[in-house]
Design an enzyme around this catalytic site. Structure first.
Site, PDB file in Angstrom:
ATOM      1  N   HIS A  17     -25.101 -24.573  43.419  1.00 42.99           N
ATOM      2  CA  HIS A  17     -26.300 -24.923  42.354  1.00 42.99           C
ATOM      3  C   HIS A  17     -26.877 -26.141  42.393  1.00 42.99           C
ATOM      4  CE1 HIS A  17     -24.083 -21.662  39.837  1.00 42.99           C
ATOM      5  NE2 HIS A  17     -25.298 -20.903  40.243  1.00 42.99           N
ATOM      6  N   LYS A  41     -22.597 -11.894  25.309  1.00 44.08           N
ATOM      7  CA  LYS A  41     -21.470 -11.989  26.478  1.00 44.08           C
ATOM      8  C   LYS A  41     -20.728 -13.357  26.075  1.00 44.08           C
ATOM      9  CE  LYS A  41     -21.193 -12.124  31.305  1.00 44.08           C
ATOM     10  NZ  LYS A  41     -21.827 -12.044  32.554  1.00 44.08           N
ATOM     11  N   ARG A  90     -28.140 -16.822  48.513  1.00 47.05           N
ATOM     12  CA  ARG A  90     -26.727 -16.974  49.367  1.00 47.05           C
ATOM     13  C   ARG A  90     -27.075 -15.669  50.622  1.00 47.05           C
ATOM     14  NH1 ARG A  90     -22.413 -16.609  44.972  1.00 47.05           N
ATOM     15  NH2 ARG A  90     -24.083 -15.008  44.605  1.00 47.05           N
ATOM     16  N   SER A 128     -20.136 -19.092  40.908  1.00 45.47           N
ATOM     17  CA  SER A 128     -19.557 -19.011  39.808  1.00 45.47           C
ATOM     18  C   SER A 128     -18.443 -18.088  39.350  1.00 45.47           C
ATOM     19  CB  SER A 128     -20.453 -18.970  38.344  1.00 45.47           C
ATOM     20  OG  SER A 128     -21.457 -20.148  38.701  1.00 45.47           O
TER      21      SER A 128
END
Length: 161
Positions: A17, A41, A90, A128
């Protein structure tokens, strides 16, 4: 002025990031890094902690602002007078997902464009979720996240003991 938005959960922010933020900060006059607030969440770090860590990690980038938001990204962008979304890619899998998101955003707000930056190969495996998994099983996250995030994760581990 070209103002771009790079949004995500950043839970936690990774060196991948950071690479996108640094490169994006050279491309645009202003880059708004926005932590998406998903009220339904429970995150690894609370949103406020993610914002604080991002501010620390991006402190060397004078044209980067960090904030959080909830709701439609198009509404946020209109409020911030931003017309460009910056996304890191990615893999082909990321591109397929982000392409559909970009088309949906364009449908909602035709004046918003999405710019994709390919992740540097040395960060292509960093995510992550991967960082959280390594941490969960006691592995080192050194070299995967900024130093301030690594320290926060170590402190979190100590608090849980």
């Amino acid at each position: 002025m070209k103002r771009a938005v790079c949004s995500g959960s950043f839970d936690p922010v990774t060196l991948g990031h950071m690479d996108i933020f640094e490169r994006g900060s050279r491309m645009f006059d202003e880059l708004l890094v926005c932590v998406f607030r998903n009220e339904g969440k429970q995150g690894f770090f609370p949103v406020e902690k993610r914002v604080a860590l991002l501010k620390q990690a991006t402190a060397h980038l004078s044209n980067v602002q960090v904030m959080s938001f909830a709701g439609l990204i198009t509404d946020f962008m209109q409020q911030q007078q931003a017309s460009i979304i910056l996304r890191g890619i990615r893999s082909v899998k990321d591109l397929e997902y982000e392409e559909n998101e970009a088309y949906l955003i364009r449908h909602l707000c035709p004046e918003i464009d999405t710019v994709f930056l390919l992740t540097r190969p040395d960060y292509s495996y960093v995510s992550s979720s991967g960082v959280r998994e390594v941490f969960h099983f006691g592995g080192s996250v050194h070299g995967l996240v900024p130093a301030c995030v690594e320290q926060a994760m170590i402190e979190m581990k100590e608090e849980r003991k």
